[in-house]
Write a protein that holds these residues in place. Structure first.
Motif, PDB file in Angstrom:
ATOM      1  N   SER A 176       0.836  -1.208   0.000  1.00 24.97           N
ATOM      2  CA  SER A 176       0.000   0.000   0.000  1.00 24.97           C
ATOM      3  C   SER A 176       0.872   1.261   0.000  1.00 24.97           C
ATOM      4  CB  SER A 176      -0.922   0.025   1.220  1.00 24.97           C
ATOM      5  OG  SER A 176      -1.771  -1.093   1.194  1.00 24.97           O
ATOM      6  N   ASN A 216      -7.132  -0.014  -2.453  1.00 17.36           N
ATOM      7  CA  ASN A 216      -7.998   0.941  -1.741  1.00 17.36           C
ATOM      8  C   ASN A 216      -8.170   0.714  -0.251  1.00 17.36           C
ATOM      9  OD1 ASN A 216      -8.681   2.711  -3.767  1.00 17.36           O
ATOM     10  ND2 ASN A 216     -10.269   1.322  -4.571  1.00 17.36           N
ATOM     11  N   LEU A 217      -7.227   0.123   0.396  1.00 23.65           N
ATOM     12  CA  LEU A 217      -7.369  -0.056   1.843  1.00 23.65           C
ATOM     13  C   LEU A 217      -6.888   1.191   2.573  1.00 23.65           C
ATOM     14  CD1 LEU A 217      -6.315  -3.749   2.536  1.00 23.65           C
ATOM     15  CD2 LEU A 217      -8.585  -2.807   2.146  1.00 23.65           C
ATOM     16  N   ASN A 218      -7.487   1.412   3.722  1.00 26.75           N
ATOM     17  CA  ASN A 218      -7.117   2.552   4.554  1.00 26.75           C
ATOM     18  C   ASN A 218      -5.907   2.186   5.419  1.00 26.75           C
ATOM     19  OD1 ASN A 218      -7.009   4.095   7.007  1.00 26.75           O
ATOM     20  ND2 ASN A 218      -8.983   4.988   6.417  1.00 26.75           N
ATOM     21  N   LEU A 219      -4.839   2.949   5.252  1.00 26.15           N
ATOM     22  CA  LEU A 219      -3.576   2.631   5.922  1.00 26.15           C
ATOM     23  C   LEU A 219      -3.701   2.655   7.453  1.00 26.15           C
ATOM     24  CD1 LEU A 219      -0.951   1.818   4.637  1.00 26.15           C
ATOM     25  CD2 LEU A 219      -0.180   4.180   4.749  1.00 26.15           C
ATOM     26  N   GLN A 220      -4.482   3.595   7.931  1.00 29.93           N
ATOM     27  CA  GLN A 220      -4.680   3.698   9.386  1.00 29.93           C
ATOM     28  C   GLN A 220      -5.333   2.426   9.944  1.00 29.93           C
ATOM     29  OE1 GLN A 220      -6.732   7.343  10.138  1.00 29.93           O
ATOM     30  NE2 GLN A 220      -6.031   7.400  12.263  1.00 29.93           N
ATOM     31  N   HIS A 221      -6.335   1.924   9.219  1.00 31.54           N
ATOM     32  CA  HIS A 221      -6.996   0.686   9.644  1.00 31.54           C
ATOM     33  C   HIS A 221      -6.026  -0.493   9.597  1.00 31.54           C
ATOM     34  CE1 HIS A 221     -11.060   2.578   8.293  1.00 31.54           C
ATOM     35  NE2 HIS A 221     -10.635   3.052   9.450  1.00 31.54           N
ATOM     36  N   ARG A 280     -14.918  -0.905   5.455  1.00 33.56           N
ATOM     37  CA  ARG A 280     -14.778   0.513   5.759  1.00 33.56           C
ATOM     38  C   ARG A 280     -14.065   1.302   4.670  1.00 33.56           C
ATOM     39  NH1 ARG A 280     -12.677  -0.239  11.804  1.00 33.56           N
ATOM     40  NH2 ARG A 280     -12.450   2.008  11.913  1.00 33.56           N
ATOM     41  N   VAL A 281     -13.789   0.636   3.557  1.00 30.54           N
ATOM     42  CA  VAL A 281     -13.108   1.339   2.452  1.00 30.54           C
ATOM     43  C   VAL A 281     -13.962   2.516   1.964  1.00 30.54           C
ATOM     44  CG1 VAL A 281     -12.417   1.102   0.053  1.00 30.54           C
ATOM     45  CG2 VAL A 281     -11.841  -0.674   1.694  1.00 30.54           C
TER      46      VAL A 281
END
Ligand SMILES: [Zn+2]
Length: 316
Positions: A249, A272-277, A315-316
């Motif tokens: 990512s 498209n993943l959220n890095l924080q998650h 949650r994307v």
């Protein structure tokens, strides 16, 4: 194991070329063969011919685990500590005269498992070392040991084996040789761990498949199937995939990934993943890893991890 492992050769020469200290600290990640090295050094020192001949009386006693000049201690059970009583026995053992050889040897496996009292007690022994005694501390995680204990030992670092030697050694022992590099990368370059892992590669793929299709399934059901596998391995693999997804990512490149056989799936999963998650998931799994040998049931840990993986996509 009748001889030393090929990647131990430099450490072996280093040990024999110096005056033998009172205490050695053998450290490095699990699966480098530190215990085998300590055993071979023990055989060599206690053998009548100083060559681990296997035929003299001391060698035979060692083989039968009944040599009176050797004491080996470790935690009484997985996840347990090394107690102060065990160290007191060690001190007692060191005060006795030798029976056969002119050396007495103590091996402390998983030395980082000593509790504070045990550690203080051992320090006293190291500060006034008994003569003709070699104490070998073996540790996967030497930074947990107190600095004063570390400073009293001559150190042998097992973490930098010759890559060509470890590759060849493993290659010769695998049925599926195309996995040689992958297995070493998955095992922090530790050949014995890599060889053991070779037997679990089907399980790893099974776990990976369940992870990649997780969103369509019930996390509780999945966690139940994960809980049937060896928890240490499950968490190691989950951590390794999470780290790869994070690497991809951030960099968008595949050459840094550890799980080189699963690149395509990891690439499309990372989309498209959220890095924080992802970092939260990494933390959650690391915390779970710390809890492995406690009383907490794996099922609960794995359920919360499975839910976090599902959430990652949602949650994307
Ligand atoms: Zn012998």
């Amino acid at each position: 194991m009748s001889n030393i492992l090929p990647w131990h050769e430099p450490l072996w020469q280093q040990t024999l070329s110096r005056h033998l200290p009172h205490a050695l600290l053998l450290y490095g990640v699990k699966g480098m063969g530190k215990s085998l090295f300590a055993q071979y050094l023990t055989k060599t020192l206690l053998c009548e011919k100083k060559q681990a001949c296997g035929n003299c009386k001391p060698c035979k006693l060692l083989k039968a685990n009944t040599h009176p000049d050797l004491l080996t201690i470790q935690p009484a059970d997985i996840g347990k500590q090394i107690s102060v009583d065990q160290i007191r026995n060690t001190i007692q053992f060191c005060s006795l005269t030798t029976k056969y050889a002119h050396y007495k040897i103590v091996i402390i496996n998983l030395a980082e498992a000593m509790n504070r009292n045990a550690s203080n007690s051992l320090l006293k022994l190291l500060e006034e070392p008994p003569s003709n005694t070699l104490i070998m501390l073996i540790s996967h995680n030497p930074m947990v040991l107190s600095a004063t204990i570390r400073s009293r030992c001559q150190k042998l670092d097992f973490n930098r084996p010759d890559k060509k030697l470890t590759y060849n050694w493993l290659y010769e022992r695998l049925d599926n040789q195309k996995h040689t590099s992958l297995l070493l990368n998955l095992s922090a370059q530790a050949p014995l761990a890599a060889l053991e892992l070779a037997n679990s590669m089907d399980k790893r793929q099974e776990l990976f498949n369940s992870l990649m299709t997780l969103s369509a399934n019930d996390p509780v059901k999945i966690a139940t199937s994960w809980a049937k596998m060896e928890i240490t391995l499950v968490l190691k693999w989950l951590l390794s995939w999470t780290a790869d997804v994070i690497r991809y990512s951030i960099t968008g490149q595949t050459q840094y990934l550890i799980n080189q056989d699963q690149i395509e799936s990891l690439q499309s999963f990372s989309n498209n993943l959220n890095l924080q998650h992802l970092f939260k998931l990494l933390d959650l799994q690391q915390e779970a890893y710390q809890l492995i040998n406690t009383n907490i049931k794996p099922q609960g840990l794995l359920e919360s991890i499975a839910i976090a993986w599902v959430e990652l996509k949602r949650r994307v």
